[in-house]
Design a protein around this motif. Structure first.
Motif, PDB file in Angstrom:
ATOM      1  N   SER A 195       0.862  -1.171   0.000  1.00  0.00           N
ATOM      2  CA  SER A 195       0.000   0.000   0.000  1.00  0.00           C
ATOM      3  C   SER A 195       0.905   1.230   0.000  1.00  0.00           C
ATOM      4  N   LEU A 196       0.355   2.370  -0.424  1.00  0.00           N
ATOM      5  CA  LEU A 196       1.146   3.596  -0.447  1.00  0.00           C
ATOM      6  C   LEU A 196       0.220   4.790  -0.442  1.00  0.00           C
ATOM      7  N   PRO A 197       0.747   5.968  -0.067  1.00  0.00           N
ATOM      8  CA  PRO A 197      -0.058   7.184  -0.153  1.00  0.00           C
ATOM      9  C   PRO A 197      -0.407   7.477  -1.606  1.00  0.00           C
ATOM     10  N   ARG A 198      -1.622   7.909  -1.842  1.00  0.00           N
ATOM     11  CA  ARG A 198      -2.096   8.163  -3.201  1.00  0.00           C
ATOM     12  C   ARG A 198      -1.241   9.196  -3.934  1.00  0.00           C
TER      13      ARG A 198
ATOM     14  N   SER B 106       0.494  -1.095 -10.982  1.00  0.00           N
ATOM     15  CA  SER B 106       0.417   0.183 -10.293  1.00  0.00           C
ATOM     16  C   SER B 106      -1.039   0.635 -10.237  1.00  0.00           C
ATOM     17  N   LEU B 107      -1.595   0.679  -9.029  1.00  0.00           N
ATOM     18  CA  LEU B 107      -2.974   1.100  -8.795  1.00  0.00           C
ATOM     19  C   LEU B 107      -2.955   2.348  -7.916  1.00  0.00           C
ATOM     20  N   PRO B 108      -4.073   3.054  -7.792  1.00  0.00           N
ATOM     21  CA  PRO B 108      -4.068   4.293  -7.004  1.00  0.00           C
ATOM     22  C   PRO B 108      -3.651   4.132  -5.548  1.00  0.00           C
TER      23      PRO B 108
ATOM     24  N   SER C 186       1.432   7.472  -5.784  1.00  0.00           N
ATOM     25  CA  SER C 186       1.021   6.624  -6.907  1.00  0.00           C
ATOM     26  C   SER C 186       0.940   7.411  -8.215  1.00  0.00           C
ATOM     27  N   ARG C 187       0.785   8.731  -8.135  1.00  0.00           N
ATOM     28  CA  ARG C 187       0.769   9.560  -9.347  1.00  0.00           C
ATOM     29  C   ARG C 187       2.135   9.576 -10.026  1.00  0.00           C
ATOM     30  N   GLN C 188       3.165   9.187  -9.297  1.00  0.00           N
ATOM     31  CA  GLN C 188       4.527   9.178  -9.838  1.00  0.00           C
ATOM     32  C   GLN C 188       4.973   7.764 -10.210  1.00  0.00           C
ATOM     33  N   MET C 189       4.020   6.851 -10.361  1.00  0.00           N
ATOM     34  CA  MET C 189       4.370   5.457 -10.625  1.00  0.00           C
ATOM     35  C   MET C 189       3.599   4.907 -11.818  1.00  0.00           C
ATOM     36  N   ALA C 190       4.224   3.965 -12.514  1.00  0.00           N
ATOM     37  CA  ALA C 190       3.581   3.295 -13.644  1.00  0.00           C
ATOM     38  C   ALA C 190       4.163   1.898 -13.778  1.00  0.00           C
TER      39      ALA C 190
END
Length: 114
Positions: free
Chosen positions: A32-35, A59-61, A38-42
Motif C-alpha cells: 500500500s502507499l499514499p495516493r 500500479s494502482l491508485p 502513486s501519481r509518480q508510478m507506472a
C-alpha cells in the motif's frame, strides 16, 4: 553512461506490505502507499523499496506490486518482510519532474519584472 533506475536515496513516503505471494523461488509483493506517490508510478517504471531499486509490475491508485527474484530475496532486507511491515519508498525522479511540469501548467502567469 546514464541508465537504470533514477532514484537518489531520498525517502518520499512509506508503504506497508499488504500481500506476499511466494511461488517457488520467486515472490510477488503488494504494497500500500499514499495516493500522492502513486501519481509518480507506472507499470514497468521504477520504485525503491527500503533502498532496493525495483521494477513495478502493477500500479494502482492505492497499491503497487513488484516481483522479486531469488537473488533479491536472499541478499536484501526484502526477503524477510512479512505482511504488515512498513517500508520506505522513493519514486523515480523523472516521474517527479513530469508531475511538476504538469502542475505548473495550472499556475497563474507571473508578471515580468522590468
Amino acid at each position: 553512461r546514464l541508465g537504470g533506475h533514477f532514484v537518489s536515496g531520498h525517502i518520499d513516503g512509506t508503504g506497508v506490505l499488504v500481500e506476499r505471494d511466494d511461488d517457488g523461488d520467486w515472490s510477488k509483493f503488494w504494497f500500500s502507499l499514499p495516493r500522492e506517490l502513486s501519481r509518480q508510478m507506472a507499470s514497468k517504471g521504477s520504485i525503491a523499496v527500503d533502498g532496493v531499486s525495483l521494477t513495478i509490475v502493477d500500479s494502482l491508485p492505492d497499491r503497487f506490486s513488484v516481483a522479486l527474484i531469488p537473488y533479491t530475496l536472499d541478499v536484501t532486507t526484502l526477503g524477510p518482510l512479512k505482511v504488515g511491515n512498513r517500508v520506505n519508498l522513493e519514486t523515480d525522479i523523472l516521474a517527479k519532474y513530469v508531475q511538476r511540469l504538469d502542475e505548473a501548467r495550472l499556475w497563474d502567469p507571473q508578471p515580468s519584472n522590468p
